[in-house]
Write a protein that holds these residues in place. Structure first.
Motif, PDB file in Angstrom:
ATOM      1  N   ILE A   1     -11.286  -1.757  37.579  1.00  0.00           N
ATOM      2  CA  ILE A   1     -11.651  -2.625  36.276  1.00  0.00           C
ATOM      3  C   ILE A   1     -13.280  -2.181  36.220  1.00  0.00           C
TER       4      ILE A   1
ATOM      5  N   TYR B   1     -12.537  -2.990  31.148  1.00  0.00           N
ATOM      6  CA  TYR B   1     -11.311  -2.242  30.724  1.00  0.00           C
ATOM      7  C   TYR B   1     -10.788  -1.668  32.068  1.00  0.00           C
TER       8      TYR B   1
ATOM      9  N   LEU C   1     -10.296 -10.181  30.638  1.00  0.00           N
ATOM     10  CA  LEU C   1     -10.607 -10.160  32.332  1.00  0.00           C
ATOM     11  C   LEU C   1      -9.401 -10.598  32.982  1.00  0.00           C
TER      12      LEU C   1
ATOM     13  N   ILE D   1      -7.141  -8.712  35.707  1.00  0.00           N
ATOM     14  CA  ILE D   1      -7.269  -8.949  37.212  1.00  0.00           C
ATOM     15  C   ILE D   1      -5.565  -9.015  37.632  1.00  0.00           C
TER      16      ILE D   1
END
Lengths: 126, 187
Positions: free
Chosen positions: B123, B135, B163, B167
């Motif tokens: 990420i 992203y 996010l 994740i």
């Protein structure tokens, strides 16, 4: 050594700039307002056209306005795209040397690779 | 098969679907919101009102036909080239990673990256327009340098999940990518 305090040289530069700018302004007013025949009678025949006394400030103001937009555009163009490696690393990070781990000491400052950072942030420690 | 609702970076609702096909194969699909009827009718009305205004000014009826034509062609082009319906990621542990984008018109565009080329899936944060966004991206291995990254392939470009969704996808991918370190190297 680089303090902003007043110095004699700075006072002299300031005064010279002050006189120069007043002189320039007076010259501009004379050029713009005194009719051409009067200037010719004084012998000043080769001065630029009075058209420019209005055109140059107009150009300058438009240029300043465009400058705001241009600076914004240049900033956007200089931003690295999402698929470039510049968002991950750069030359300094690639060439950094691995420093030896010393016991009882804070580890040396370095650029941590993004995989390691991600593992630390997003994978829970078991 | 698991489906959960999240939000995209711009606030639109998206759904993440996770399927585990086998121990080393996972599919993660992000579905974007469909084309809304109200936005479609708003754009069509705006274009047709502008065309009618031009017609009243110019007394030329070709403007009206041209507006209808433009609207139809524009809608078809938008559905076929721009509007993405679903973006999916298929991670097969020993084989590679396949990225598929399906458009609203049914077109599908696929990219496959072999596992030996994949260094990691991370990420990343970057500046995009006037925002900083998270992203997910695939880092490709640099052939000459084992620590280096030759290329960055951003994923989920159109749906831009936030996010929390990223994740989840990251954890799923890492579970599979970790297996290739522990698994014996096959020649």
């Amino acid at each position: 050594e680089n303090s902003p305090a007043p110095l004699p040289e700075r006072a002299i530069y300031g005064f010279a700039l002050f006189l120069g700018s007043w002189f320039g302004f007076m010259l501009y007013l004379i050029w713009a307002y005194i009719p051409e025949p009067w200037l010719f009678s004084l012998g000043l025949t080769y001065w630029p056209q009075k058209y420019w006394a209005v055109a140059l400030p107009a150009y300058l103001l438009v240029a300043i306005g465009i400058g705001y937009i241009l600076l914004f555009g240049i900033n956007m163009m200089s931003t690295a795209p999402l698929n470039s490696t510049d968002t991950i690393t750069d030359n300094y990070a690639k060439k950094q040397q691995q420093k030896k781990l010393q016991e009882e000491a804070i580890p040396a400052l370095r650029d941590i690779p993004i995989s390691e950072v991600n593992r630390m942030f997003f994978l829970p420690e078991k | 098969m698991e489906e959960r609702r999240y939000r995209s970076a711009s606030g639109a609702p998206i759904t993440l679907r996770r399927r585990q096909h086998s121990a080393s194969c996972r599919e993660l699909a992000v579905r974007c919101p469909r084309l809304q009827l109200r936005s479609l009718s708003a754009v069509t009305s705006a274009v047709w009102l502008a065309a009618y205004g031009l017609f009243v000014l110019s007394e030329n009826s070709m403007v009206l036909s041209a507006a209808i034509f433009v609207t139809l062609i524009g809608l078809i082009v938008y559905l076929h080239f721009v509007k993405i319906d679903q973006e999916s990621l298929l991670v097969i542990g020993s084989l590679g990673i396949q990225v598929t984008s399906s458009y609203a018109s049914g077109k599908e565009s696929t990219t496959f990256i072999e596992m030996s080329q994949v260094k990691d899936v991370v990420i990343n944060e970057a500046i995009h327009m006037q925002k900083v966004i998270y992203y997910l991206c695939i880092l490709l291995q640099d052939l000459g340098d084992p620590q280096g990254v030759s290329e960055v392939v951003p994923l989920f470009q159109s749906s831009k999940p936030r996010l929390d969704c990223l994740i989840e996808v990251y954890k799923s991918c890492q579970e599979i990518l970790e297996q290739r370190k522990t698994a014996p190297q096959s020649s």
